[in-house]
Design a protein around this motif. Structure first.
Motif, short mmCIF file in Angstrom:
data_model
loop_
_atom_site.label_atom_id
_atom_site.label_comp_id
_atom_site.label_asym_id
_atom_site.label_seq_id
_atom_site.Cartn_x
_atom_site.Cartn_y
_atom_site.Cartn_z
N ILE A 80 0.87 -1.12 0.08
CA ILE A 80 0.07 -0.02 -0.08
C ILE A 80 1.05 1.23 0.03
N LYS A 81 0.66 2.15 -1.04
CA LYS A 81 1.48 3.41 -1.01
C LYS A 81 0.43 4.49 -1.20
N PRO A 82 0.78 5.41 -0.51
CA PRO A 82 -0.27 6.77 -0.42
C PRO A 82 0.07 7.15 -2.16
N ALA A 83 -1.23 7.96 -2.49
CA ALA A 83 -1.30 8.67 -3.76
C ALA A 83 -0.15 9.68 -3.83
N PRO A 84 0.49 9.68 -4.93
CA PRO A 84 1.35 10.90 -5.40
C PRO A 84 1.10 12.21 -4.67
N GLU A 85 0.03 12.64 -4.74
CA GLU A 85 -0.35 14.01 -4.34
C GLU A 85 -0.18 13.85 -2.34
N MET A 86 -0.55 12.78 -2.05
CA MET A 86 -0.55 12.77 -0.71
C MET A 86 1.07 12.68 -0.20
N GLN A 87 1.69 12.01 -0.97
CA GLN A 87 3.19 11.96 -0.77
C GLN A 87 3.88 13.34 -0.92
N GLY A 88 3.17 13.92 -1.84
CA GLY A 88 3.88 15.49 -2.27
C GLY A 88 3.59 16.29 -0.83
N ALA A 89 2.21 16.21 -0.49
CA ALA A 89 1.64 17.06 0.73
C ALA A 89 2.46 16.93 1.81
N ARG A 90 2.67 15.82 2.16
CA ARG A 90 3.59 15.38 3.26
C ARG A 90 4.74 15.97 3.34
N THR A 91 5.49 15.82 2.10
CA THR A 91 6.70 16.37 1.82
C THR A 91 6.79 18.08 2.09
N ILE A 92 5.79 18.70 1.60
CA ILE A 92 5.74 19.93 1.76
C ILE A 92 5.38 20.17 3.12
N ALA A 93 4.47 19.56 3.82
CA ALA A 93 4.00 19.76 5.47
C ALA A 93 5.63 19.57 6.22
N ALA A 126 -0.38 18.65 -4.81
CA ALA A 126 -0.01 18.39 -3.28
C ALA A 126 -0.58 19.95 -2.52
N LEU A 127 -0.35 20.96 -3.14
CA LEU A 127 -1.01 22.04 -2.49
C LEU A 127 -2.38 22.15 -2.44
N GLU A 128 -3.01 21.51 -3.18
CA GLU A 128 -4.65 21.30 -3.10
C GLU A 128 -4.89 20.42 -1.74
N TRP A 135 -4.26 23.59 5.70
CA TRP A 135 -2.89 24.10 6.38
C TRP A 135 -2.28 25.24 5.61
N ILE A 136 -2.79 25.47 4.38
CA ILE A 136 -2.34 26.73 3.84
C ILE A 136 -3.58 27.27 3.03
N ARG A 137 -3.29 28.55 2.33
CA ARG A 137 -4.32 29.48 1.68
C ARG A 137 -3.50 29.91 0.43
N GLU A 138 -4.34 29.84 -0.57
CA GLU A 138 -3.81 30.41 -1.87
C GLU A 138 -3.99 31.96 -1.69
N GLU A 139 -3.13 32.61 -2.21
CA GLU A 139 -3.38 34.19 -2.27
C GLU A 139 -2.83 34.59 -3.63
N ARG A 140 -3.74 35.30 -4.28
CA ARG A 140 -3.44 36.06 -5.47
C ARG A 140 -3.04 37.31 -5.51
N GLY A 141 -2.16 37.78 -6.14
CA GLY A 141 -1.59 39.12 -6.15
C GLY A 141 -1.64 39.52 -7.44
N ASN A 142 -1.96 41.05 -7.83
CA ASN A 142 -2.34 41.41 -8.98
C ASN A 142 -1.30 42.72 -8.99
N SER A 143 -0.43 42.88 -9.77
CA SER A 143 0.59 43.93 -9.89
C SER A 143 0.41 44.33 -11.45
N GLY A 144 -0.54 44.43 -11.85
CA GLY A 144 -0.66 44.84 -13.28
C GLY A 144 -0.52 43.89 -14.29
#
Length: 161
Positions: A80-93, A126-128, A135-144
């Motif tokens: 049993i291996k976790p899905a790649p996005e779960m492994q990626g999320a764990r790495t980012i955490a 992974a970020l999703e 754990w995290i929040r997406e922020e969009r910046g608009n500088s033109g």
């Protein structure tokens, strides 16, 4: 029984994921199996009821649980291996925890060269996962120009680290 508990603690130190949790339950399972063995021996002897669990019952149970059942669990959990996005999320955490990161961009994660996070798509998936667990929040910046997307770590998570 104490020797078996110590052996289980050593196995637990070598294990990870689901197997680690399983190994932690082995001493309790050995006690239950020793009771079953005592009842079976009493039935074979014609005593009707088991009145004690002997060292022999515990030894046989520990051997059965530690060698036979543990090897089967190792094979089952090892496949049993976790899905790649779960492994990626764990790495980012882990990055967030170990480095105390408060805010970052996708390329900041990619530049670390971590396994499961080599492509933009893999990092975003992974970020999703981390967004869904708050754990995290997406922020969009608009500088033109093209909007800049960054991610901010939840202050409750950062405060708990």
């Amino acid at each position: 029984m104490q020797e078996f508990r110590q052996q289980c603690r050593a196995w637990e130190g070598e294990a990870s994921g689901l197997m680690k949790g399983h190994v932690g339950k082995l001493p309790g399972l050995a006690v239950r199996v020793s009771l079953v063995l005592a009842c079976l021996d009493a039935a074979i002897a014609g005593d009707g009821m088991a009145h004690e669990i002997s060292a022999s019952h515990i030894g046989r149970a520990c051997h059965y649980v530690g060698e036979h059942l543990r090897s089967h669990a190792h094979r089952a959990y090892g496949s049993i291996k976790p899905a790649p996005e779960m492994q990626g999320a764990r790495t980012i955490a882990e990055i967030i925890e170990s480095e105390g990161v408060g805010a970052f961009k996708v390329r900041d994660i990619q530049n670390r060269g971590r396994k499961h996070l080599g492509t933009t798509k893999a990092v975003k998936q992974a970020l999703e996962v981390l967004i869904s667990f708050d754990w995290i929040r997406e922020e969009r910046g608009n500088s033109g120009g093209r909007p800049s997307i960054s991610y901010t770590v939840n202050p409750r998570i950062a405060g708990a680290i």
